[in-house]
Design a protein around this motif. Sequence first.
Motif, PDB file in Angstrom:
ATOM      1  N   THR A  61      -5.550   2.084  -8.307  1.00  0.00           N
ATOM      2  CA  THR A  61      -6.686   2.910  -8.705  1.00  0.00           C
ATOM      3  C   THR A  61      -6.888   2.934 -10.212  1.00  0.00           C
ATOM      4  OG1 THR A  61      -5.293   4.894  -8.753  1.00  0.00           O
ATOM      5  CG2 THR A  61      -6.414   4.379  -6.680  1.00  0.00           C
ATOM      6  N   ASP A 101      -3.265  -2.914  -1.186  1.00  0.00           N
ATOM      7  CA  ASP A 101      -2.435  -2.070  -2.054  1.00  0.00           C
ATOM      8  C   ASP A 101      -3.245  -1.851  -3.330  1.00  0.00           C
ATOM      9  OD1 ASP A 101      -2.150  -4.776  -2.659  1.00  0.00           O
ATOM     10  OD2 ASP A 101      -0.146  -4.542  -3.500  1.00  0.00           O
ATOM     11  N   GLU A 133      -2.528   3.055  -3.732  1.00  0.00           N
ATOM     12  CA  GLU A 133      -2.762   3.737  -2.478  1.00  0.00           C
ATOM     13  C   GLU A 133      -3.354   2.769  -1.472  1.00  0.00           C
ATOM     14  OE1 GLU A 133      -5.448   6.781  -3.808  1.00  0.00           O
ATOM     15  OE2 GLU A 133      -7.211   5.657  -3.144  1.00  0.00           O
ATOM     16  N   ALA A 180       0.805  -1.221   0.000  1.00  0.00           N
ATOM     17  CA  ALA A 180       0.000   0.000   0.000  1.00  0.00           C
ATOM     18  C   ALA A 180       0.836   1.267   0.000  1.00  0.00           C
ATOM     19  CB  ALA A 180      -0.934  -0.013   1.213  1.00  0.00           C
ATOM     20  N   PHE A 181       2.119   1.153   0.362  1.00  0.00           N
ATOM     21  CA  PHE A 181       2.981   2.331   0.454  1.00  0.00           C
ATOM     22  C   PHE A 181       4.024   2.370  -0.666  1.00  0.00           C
ATOM     23  CE2 PHE A 181       1.517   0.906   4.597  1.00  0.00           C
ATOM     24  CZ  PHE A 181       0.801   2.020   5.018  1.00  0.00           C
ATOM     25  N   ARG A 206      -6.067   1.261   0.793  1.00  0.00           N
ATOM     26  CA  ARG A 206      -7.523   1.261   0.973  1.00  0.00           C
ATOM     27  C   ARG A 206      -7.846   0.338   2.153  1.00  0.00           C
ATOM     28  NH1 ARG A 206     -10.762   2.807  -3.653  1.00  0.00           N
ATOM     29  NH2 ARG A 206      -9.660   4.567  -4.615  1.00  0.00           N
ATOM     30  N   ALA A 222       3.735   3.531  -3.722  1.00  0.00           N
ATOM     31  CA  ALA A 222       3.759   4.806  -4.446  1.00  0.00           C
ATOM     32  C   ALA A 222       4.587   5.839  -3.692  1.00  0.00           C
ATOM     33  CB  ALA A 222       2.335   5.318  -4.665  1.00  0.00           C
ATOM     34  N   LYS A 223       4.457   5.855  -2.366  1.00  0.00           N
ATOM     35  CA  LYS A 223       5.251   6.777  -1.552  1.00  0.00           C
ATOM     36  C   LYS A 223       6.740   6.473  -1.685  1.00  0.00           C
ATOM     37  CE  LYS A 223       1.925   9.203   0.295  1.00  0.00           C
ATOM     38  NZ  LYS A 223       1.776  10.654  -0.006  1.00  0.00           N
TER      39      LYS A 223
END
Length: 472
Positions: free
Chosen positions: A401, A398, A306, A279-280, A308, A282-283
């Motif tokens: 979108t 993760d 992102e 989930a992280f 969710r 992209a960061k």
Amino acid sequence: MSAWRRLRGALRTGGFLSRTPGTRRHTDRFGPLVLGRTLCTGGPLRKDFFKDLEAQLAAARKKASDALPGSNWSPFQISSNIPPETSDIVIVGGGVVGWSIAYWLKQMTKFSKGVRVLVVERDPTHFLGLVNEDPVDLQFNQSGYLFLASEKVAHIMEENHKTQRLAGASVSLLSPTQVKEKFPWINTEGVALGSYGLENEGWFDPWTLLNAFRRKAVSMGATQCFGEVTDFHYTSDVFHTEDGEAVNLRRIKSVKVQMANSLERQPVECAIVVNAAGAFSAKLAEILGVGLDPKESTFGVPVPVEPRKRYVYVVHCPDGPGLDTPFLIDYSGVYFRREGLGGNYITGVSPEEADEPDASNLEVDHQFFEDKVWPKLANRVPAFEKLKVTSAWAGFYDYNTFDQNGIIGLHPLVKNMFFATGFSGHGLQHSPAVGRAVAELILKGHFTTLDLSSFGFERILRREQMLERNIV
């Protein structure tokens, strides 16, 4: 993304790109990859330094403790889990996908000198102690998946059934009458068609699979540390297209690991980084500038992943469906399955886009069950009119979108960062195959067992979605 198409063609053919004078040229390539560099680490000197430092801190801790009678507080702490100063491959993310990749990398190189693999996990609470070397028991419960379709989407279920049968899956289509005959506790109102798996379907314990990959990879030489990658050291080559557009190609030279519950930061030199940060992810990519440039540029396209938050509720219903309960997925989105043998079930539903919960924490919203889950659950299975929520938890998907499918492979402008992320709730199911595929891509330069090239980052740049239908 016309600029991307021109760049893609130029990188493949070697045409119409000119280097900016003064930039450093990198001639090494991946596939097949040559690893196993010998780097001077200054090991004995480093050990002596930390030995002396620990002795000094021990004295300081004692002095602080003496000054605070009755307190076991310690103002200083050195992590015992510091990563090595060099590693051929750094995998960021110690979930099931990350450890699957680590396992396959070690498995594929076990008859050679092997590669040095480091897995960096930000949350040390993920892991359970496994002492014995007995065969892994995944606690597999064999029970078919039962998808229910309304009249509106029944044609999609029929098309999916043809695809599944062509692939060799043992799946049957059931009319509402057949569904009722096989599972008399189901209310078939509104059901136009059912799809039921007849064999080789069910569920298993995810933590057991994760720890099995982890334990085996560590036994074969993989290293783990608990911390967070907070920075990269990288070099850049700037090229220009025939239109004069500057294209920045980056290569990671090292990662900086912030140790858990510590002020220590450890740089780790590496040849390759795998972004399996879930989930992280992209960061993590943003630290390299991915997604931060102007949107019309290739580097301006972010990793569309992102966190969710999803809730899972455990309910107790003594008069529930019982042992013949399949994994039922209603067309409303509500799902449930049996949990053990004592009248317990787990259930949940993915919220509508407008109702996505706050993903800054993992608190459970029990009102969500009352409003969104229970009414639909009880409508489909009237026995669930009477139940009790006994526990619940929340976790992060993760979530991709863009098209809710995984992103697998190299970033086109970061020459040594591989992605394995964005599985949108299906990472556990995909992890064995994805781990093997990414290991093949790293070690051989191409996929060999399964061609997963269509899941590459390029589809994000081309805006070509890979959508699935009738999934949960």
